[in-house]
Design a protein around this motif. Structure first.
Motif, PDB file in Angstrom:
ATOM      1  N   GLY A  19       0.799  -1.222   0.000  1.00 63.26           N
ATOM      2  CA  GLY A  19       0.000   0.000   0.000  1.00 63.26           C
ATOM      3  C   GLY A  19       0.826   1.262   0.000  1.00 63.26           C
ATOM      4  N   VAL A  20       2.056   1.171  -0.483  1.00 60.20           N
ATOM      5  CA  VAL A  20       2.945   2.326  -0.511  1.00 60.20           C
ATOM      6  C   VAL A  20       3.179   2.704  -1.966  1.00 60.20           C
ATOM      7  CG1 VAL A  20       5.089   3.256   0.415  1.00 60.20           C
ATOM      8  CG2 VAL A  20       4.128   1.226   1.424  1.00 60.20           C
ATOM      9  N   GLY A  21       3.451   3.959  -2.210  1.00 61.62           N
ATOM     10  CA  GLY A  21       3.783   4.389  -3.562  1.00 61.62           C
ATOM     11  C   GLY A  21       2.806   5.422  -4.061  1.00 61.62           C
ATOM     12  N   ASP A  22       3.209   6.072  -5.122  1.00 62.62           N
ATOM     13  CA  ASP A  22       2.355   7.068  -5.751  1.00 62.62           C
ATOM     14  C   ASP A  22       1.341   6.370  -6.650  1.00 62.62           C
ATOM     15  OD1 ASP A  22       3.709   9.323  -4.680  1.00 62.62           O
ATOM     16  OD2 ASP A  22       5.302   9.031  -6.161  1.00 62.62           O
ATOM     17  N   TRP A  23       0.278   7.083  -6.995  1.00 68.68           N
ATOM     18  CA  TRP A  23      -0.739   6.558  -7.910  1.00 68.68           C
ATOM     19  C   TRP A  23      -0.294   6.809  -9.347  1.00 68.68           C
ATOM     20  CZ3 TRP A  23      -4.578   3.524  -6.403  1.00 68.68           C
ATOM     21  CH2 TRP A  23      -4.941   3.534  -5.062  1.00 68.68           C
ATOM     22  N   TRP A  24      -0.385   5.796 -10.171  1.00 63.96           N
ATOM     23  CA  TRP A  24      -0.005   5.863 -11.582  1.00 63.96           C
ATOM     24  C   TRP A  24      -1.081   5.220 -12.430  1.00 63.96           C
ATOM     25  CZ3 TRP A  24       4.642   7.866 -13.498  1.00 63.96           C
ATOM     26  CH2 TRP A  24       5.560   8.267 -12.530  1.00 63.96           C
ATOM     27  N   VAL A  25      -1.198   5.702 -13.676  1.00 61.34           N
ATOM     28  CA  VAL A  25      -2.039   5.049 -14.676  1.00 61.34           C
ATOM     29  C   VAL A  25      -1.111   4.184 -15.519  1.00 61.34           C
ATOM     30  CG1 VAL A  25      -3.515   5.367 -16.695  1.00 61.34           C
ATOM     31  CG2 VAL A  25      -3.701   6.946 -14.752  1.00 61.34           C
ATOM     32  N   GLU A  26      -1.407   2.887 -15.574  1.00 61.74           N
ATOM     33  CA  GLU A  26      -0.641   1.952 -16.397  1.00 61.74           C
ATOM     34  C   GLU A  26      -1.493   1.631 -17.617  1.00 61.74           C
ATOM     35  OE1 GLU A  26       1.602  -1.920 -15.127  1.00 61.74           O
ATOM     36  OE2 GLU A  26      -0.468  -2.418 -15.678  1.00 61.74           O
ATOM     37  N   VAL A  27      -0.965   1.892 -18.797  1.00 68.12           N
ATOM     38  CA  VAL A  27      -1.684   1.623 -20.042  1.00 68.12           C
ATOM     39  C   VAL A  27      -0.870   0.622 -20.851  1.00 68.12           C
ATOM     40  CG1 VAL A  27      -2.661   2.616 -22.139  1.00 68.12           C
ATOM     41  CG2 VAL A  27      -2.618   3.975 -20.042  1.00 68.12           C
TER      42      VAL A  27
END
Length: 85
Positions: A19-27
């Motif tokens: 639950g650690v880390g920045d939010w990213w969009v993976e495409v």
């Protein structure tokens, strides 16, 4: 890369599982065969709101079979290109 460096890299790659880390969009696209990361975002909602624009841009560029995921991670690369086999 030595064993210690490899272990540290694996630890950081797996931090999102905790639950650690920045939010990213993976495409992910099948043609070209690529994985793109867009971000970082402050939260899931911000990433979710911008996701359609990234897909629209890739469609306009001719990408096919596009899938998306919003996740917390630390991408090592923003674009991963895989050569056709």
């Amino acid at each position: 890369m030595n064993a210690i460096a490899t272990g540290i890299k694996k630890l950081f790659i797996n931090l999102p599982d905790f639950g650690v880390g920045d939010w990213w969009v993976e495409v992910t696209t099948s043609s070209p065969q690529c994985v793109y990361y867009f971000g970082p975002f402050l939260n899931f909602i911000e990433a979710s709101n911008l996701c359609p624009a990234y897909v629209e841009d890739l469609v306009a560029e001719g990408a096919q079979n596009i899938t998306t995921a919003i996740k917390r991670c630390y991408p090592a690369e923003l674009t991963k290109f895989y050569e056709d086999n």
